[in-house]
Design a protein around this motif. Structure first.
Motif, short mmCIF file in Angstrom:
data_model
loop_
_atom_site.label_atom_id
_atom_site.label_comp_id
_atom_site.label_asym_id
_atom_site.label_seq_id
_atom_site.Cartn_x
_atom_site.Cartn_y
_atom_site.Cartn_z
N UNK A 6 15.01 -2.95 -40.86
CA UNK A 6 14.18 -1.79 -41.21
C UNK A 6 13.55 -1.98 -42.58
N UNK A 7 12.42 -1.35 -42.76
CA UNK A 7 11.73 -1.36 -44.05
C UNK A 7 12.49 -0.47 -45.02
N UNK A 8 12.65 -0.92 -46.24
CA UNK A 8 13.36 -0.16 -47.26
C UNK A 8 12.60 1.13 -47.54
N UNK A 9 13.31 2.24 -47.62
CA UNK A 9 12.70 3.55 -47.85
C UNK A 9 11.94 3.57 -49.17
N UNK A 19 6.76 3.63 -52.23
CA UNK A 19 5.86 2.92 -53.15
C UNK A 19 4.52 2.62 -52.49
N UNK A 20 4.55 2.24 -51.22
CA UNK A 20 3.31 1.96 -50.50
C UNK A 20 2.44 3.21 -50.36
N UNK A 29 2.40 5.92 -52.37
CA UNK A 29 1.89 6.45 -53.62
C UNK A 29 0.89 5.52 -54.30
N UNK A 30 0.84 4.27 -53.87
CA UNK A 30 -0.13 3.33 -54.44
C UNK A 30 -1.47 3.52 -53.74
N UNK A 31 -2.53 3.81 -54.51
CA UNK A 31 -3.85 3.99 -53.89
C UNK A 31 -4.31 2.72 -53.16
N UNK A 32 -5.00 2.92 -52.04
CA UNK A 32 -5.49 1.78 -51.25
C UNK A 32 -6.41 0.89 -52.09
N UNK A 33 -7.13 1.48 -53.03
CA UNK A 33 -8.07 0.71 -53.85
C UNK A 33 -7.35 -0.28 -54.76
N UNK A 34 -6.08 -0.07 -54.99
CA UNK A 34 -5.31 -0.98 -55.84
C UNK A 34 -4.56 -2.04 -55.04
N UNK A 35 -4.70 -2.03 -53.74
CA UNK A 35 -4.00 -2.98 -52.89
C UNK A 35 -4.96 -4.08 -52.45
N UNK A 36 -4.43 -5.28 -52.35
CA UNK A 36 -5.25 -6.38 -51.83
C UNK A 36 -5.31 -6.26 -50.31
N UNK A 37 -6.21 -6.99 -49.72
CA UNK A 37 -6.31 -7.00 -48.25
C UNK A 37 -5.02 -7.53 -47.66
N UNK A 38 -4.43 -8.51 -48.30
CA UNK A 38 -3.16 -9.07 -47.83
C UNK A 38 -2.06 -8.01 -47.89
N UNK A 39 -2.01 -7.23 -48.98
CA UNK A 39 -1.00 -6.16 -49.09
C UNK A 39 -1.19 -5.14 -47.98
N UNK A 40 -2.42 -4.75 -47.73
CA UNK A 40 -2.70 -3.76 -46.69
C UNK A 40 -2.29 -4.28 -45.31
N UNK A 41 -2.60 -5.55 -45.05
CA UNK A 41 -2.23 -6.15 -43.76
C UNK A 41 -0.71 -6.23 -43.62
N UNK A 42 -0.04 -6.63 -44.70
CA UNK A 42 1.43 -6.72 -44.69
C UNK A 42 2.04 -5.35 -44.42
N UNK A 63 0.69 -2.84 -42.86
CA UNK A 63 0.42 -2.45 -41.47
C UNK A 63 1.40 -3.11 -40.51
N UNK A 64 1.64 -4.40 -40.72
CA UNK A 64 2.54 -5.14 -39.83
C UNK A 64 3.98 -4.67 -40.01
N UNK A 65 4.44 -4.60 -41.26
CA UNK A 65 5.84 -4.20 -41.48
C UNK A 65 6.05 -2.74 -41.10
N UNK A 66 5.03 -1.91 -41.27
CA UNK A 66 5.13 -0.51 -40.85
C UNK A 66 5.24 -0.39 -39.34
N UNK A 67 4.46 -1.20 -38.62
CA UNK A 67 4.53 -1.20 -37.16
C UNK A 67 5.88 -1.67 -36.65
N UNK A 68 6.38 -2.73 -37.26
CA UNK A 68 7.70 -3.25 -36.87
C UNK A 68 8.78 -2.21 -37.16
N UNK A 69 8.64 -1.52 -38.30
CA UNK A 69 9.62 -0.50 -38.66
C UNK A 69 9.60 0.66 -37.67
N UNK A 70 8.41 1.06 -37.23
CA UNK A 70 8.33 2.15 -36.25
C UNK A 70 8.99 1.75 -34.93
N UNK A 71 8.79 0.51 -34.52
CA UNK A 71 9.43 0.04 -33.29
C UNK A 71 10.95 0.05 -33.46
#
Length: 120
Positions: free
Chosen positions: A6-9, A14-15, A17-30, A32-40
């Motif tokens: 599971x993804x750490x709470x 932290x994800x 509260x961090x504005x999307x504008x401060x995240x890299x494309x790689x961070x956003x993709x990561x 999305x993937x880890x969030x999807x895996x966590x939901x499953x």
């Protein structure tokens, strides 16, 4: 703290509260993937096998998802209602224009008829 797989709470918080504008494309993709895996993982693990923290976090996420779905549904309903009002207004404008046109045409024809009758 997180349960196995599971993804750490604290990472989730932290994800969020961090504005999307401060995240890299790689961070956003990561995220999305880890969030999807966590939901499953969340849906596949019974509550009695989760830690208290994960149970609470999953409950908050479910509440958030349900609220987001309800808002989206209400937005669609409002948009559909507004669209229906616009269409009804268009129809009434056409009806009014037709009525005015018929009145003007009738008045013109009446004047012509009166003029013709007066000449006789």
């Amino acid at each position: 703290m997180s349960d196995f797989g599971r993804k750490n709470v604290s990472d989730k918080i932290a994800e969020k509260v961090t504005p999307e504008s401060e995240k890299t494309t790689l961070d956003q993709a990561k995220e999305a993937v880890t969030g999807g895996v966590d939901k499953v993982a969340a849906s596949g693990t019974p509550d009695n096998q989760k830690s208290f923290t994960q149970t609470v976090a999953d409950g908050v996420q479910t509440g958030h998802d349900d609220a987001k779905t309800a808002v989206n549904k209400n937005e669609q309903t409002l948009a559909e209602t507004a669209s229906e009002y616009v269409e009804a207004a268009k129809e009434q404008v056409v009806n009014a224009a037709t009525y005015v046109s018929e009145v003007v045409t009738g008045a013109t024809e009446g004047a012509k008829t009166a003029s013709t009758d007066a000449k006789k």
